[in-house]
Design an enzyme around this catalytic site. Structure first.
Site, PDB file in Angstrom:
ATOM      1  N   ARG A  89       0.800  -1.225   0.000  1.00 59.92           N
ATOM      2  CA  ARG A  89       0.000   0.000   0.000  1.00 59.92           C
ATOM      3  C   ARG A  89       0.834   1.277   0.000  1.00 59.92           C
ATOM      4  NH1 ARG A  89      -2.874  -4.054   1.963  1.00 59.92           N
ATOM      5  NH2 ARG A  89      -0.883  -4.511   2.924  1.00 59.92           N
ATOM      6  N   LYS A 118      26.673  -4.482  -4.626  1.00 59.68           N
ATOM      7  CA  LYS A 118      28.121  -4.526  -4.887  1.00 59.68           C
ATOM      8  C   LYS A 118      28.890  -3.856  -3.758  1.00 59.68           C
ATOM      9  CE  LYS A 118      27.428  -3.818  -9.871  1.00 59.68           C
ATOM     10  NZ  LYS A 118      27.673  -2.803 -10.881  1.00 59.68           N
TER      11      LYS A 118
END
Ligand code: ASP
Length: 358
Positions: A89, A118
């Site tokens: 929502r 990363k």
């Protein structure tokens, strides 16, 4: 007037939430937030202005011409939805709010698909987003991250507003705004929100919506708050501390039926077991008395309402869903309108929308 460039992070982070408020306001001095981080940024005047604007946007959007007008209001802006915690929502209603105002959006919903995977820090990722977008709507499991990001961005070459869409167990200011909007609408023709009794039930310890809404309710006169929960999940001391400081009437208990009889709104919440410190910790707590079902429905006043920030598990029985006092579905839709009002205000378009000819 807000300016986070005149204070160091260390000094800012030591301030109370109320003391932080002026640093986060729009520099134009209209009282609206620039960064929206916690409930303490909203007083009654601001809440009423936002709800009035939400009603106005709702009305304008009804006609095709009005909807097209709104779509042009912020067509020159782009917003990033950065949600590193699950959401249905809050994500969709912010997205829809942006669409109503014509804002183009981008999203990252999983840090695994961004460079954070990363090893990039949140700070660097958010600075990256600010290079391409004009607002960052963010949800994070980390308490305080949105605040840190707001300070970082304000002190960067490309400051953009941050909107906190849920931070850890701590705050969920826009959920609280939609809850207040729902209460104001529900009691609009029935004498308003002042003097009401609101019961919070469920996991009050870890529910961030409870902390934010409990604070916003202190802006109204003579509102009593009742907290119904198992001992292990009762409302935390910081929430009670604020109520004491503000002289707000409250009660702490474990009898949902008794609270239901005297309440104008019962705000149910789910057990927030994602915060369990050990596996199955919440499952060991007896929560059976903290569910709203047919018996509670029979005790609820005829003008009283049932609320829930959703998602629901079994804390509201399905048999309540079609009762006119079940407000949770409407509450969810109210979120889209109040978020549109907030976003428009952050960008300084409150007056333009209020005064337009539609
Ligand atoms: N959707 C609300 C939140 O994000 C409530 C919940 O998850 O139970 O905090």
């Amino acid at each position: 007037m807000g300016d986070l460039t005149i204070i160091s992070w260390d000094d800012f982070s030591r301030l109370t939430l109320t003391e932080k408020r002026p640093y986060l306001a729009r520099p134009e001095g209209d009282g609206m937030p620039y960064h929206t981080l916690f409930a303490q940024q909203f007083d009654r005047e601001l809440l009423e202005r936002l709800c009035t604007l939400a009603n106005r946007i709702r009305f304008i959007n009804k006609s095709k011409e009005g909807a097209l007008y709104l779509k042009n209001v912020l067509a020159h802006k782009r917003a990033m939805l950065y949600f590193s915690q699950p959401s249905s929502r809050t994500f969709l209603s912010h997205l829809a709010a942006c669409q109503i105002l014509g804002i183009t959006t981008g999203s990252v919903r999983d840090a695994a698909t961004s460079s954070e995977f990363k090893g990039e820090s949140h700070e660097d990722s958010i600075r990256t987003f600010s290079s391409y977008f004009d607002m960052i709507i963010m949800r994070s499991p980390e308490q305080g991250l949105a605040e840190k990001m707001a300070w970082e961005l304000s002190n960067s070459e490309r400051p953009v507003p941050i909107l906190n869409a849920g931070s850890g167990k701590d705050q969920h200011p826009t959920q609280a705004l939609l809850d207040i909007y729902t209460l104001l609408r529900s009691f609009e023709t029935k004498g308003g929100v002042d003097g009401r009794t609101i019961t919070f039930c469920g996991d009050l310890l870890r529910g961030r919506t409870v902390r934010s809404l409990s604070y916003l309710l202190t802006n109204f006169r003579d509102v009593k708050q009742i907290f119904v929960a198992p001992d292990a999940l009762q409302v935390p001391d910081d929430v009670i501390g604020i109520l004491k400081e503000k002289g707000v009437k409250y009660e702490i208990g474990s009898d949902l039926k008794a609270a239901t009889r005297v309440s104008d709104a019962v705000y149910m919440t789910r057990i927030q077991d994602e915060w369990d410190r050990s596996k199955g910790e919440s499952a060991k707590i007896d929560t059976s008395r903290f569910k709203f079902g047919a018996e509670e429905l029979a005790l609820l006043g005829k003008d009283a309402i049932i609320m829930h920030p959703l998602p629901r598990r079994d804390e509201i029985a399905l048999c309540c869903d079609h009762d006119p006092r079940a407000m949770y579905w409407r509450q969810m839709r109210n979120g889209m309108w109040i978020r549109a009002a907030l976003i428009a205000s952050v960008f300084g378009f409150e007056r333009k929308i209020m005064d337009c000819g539609y």
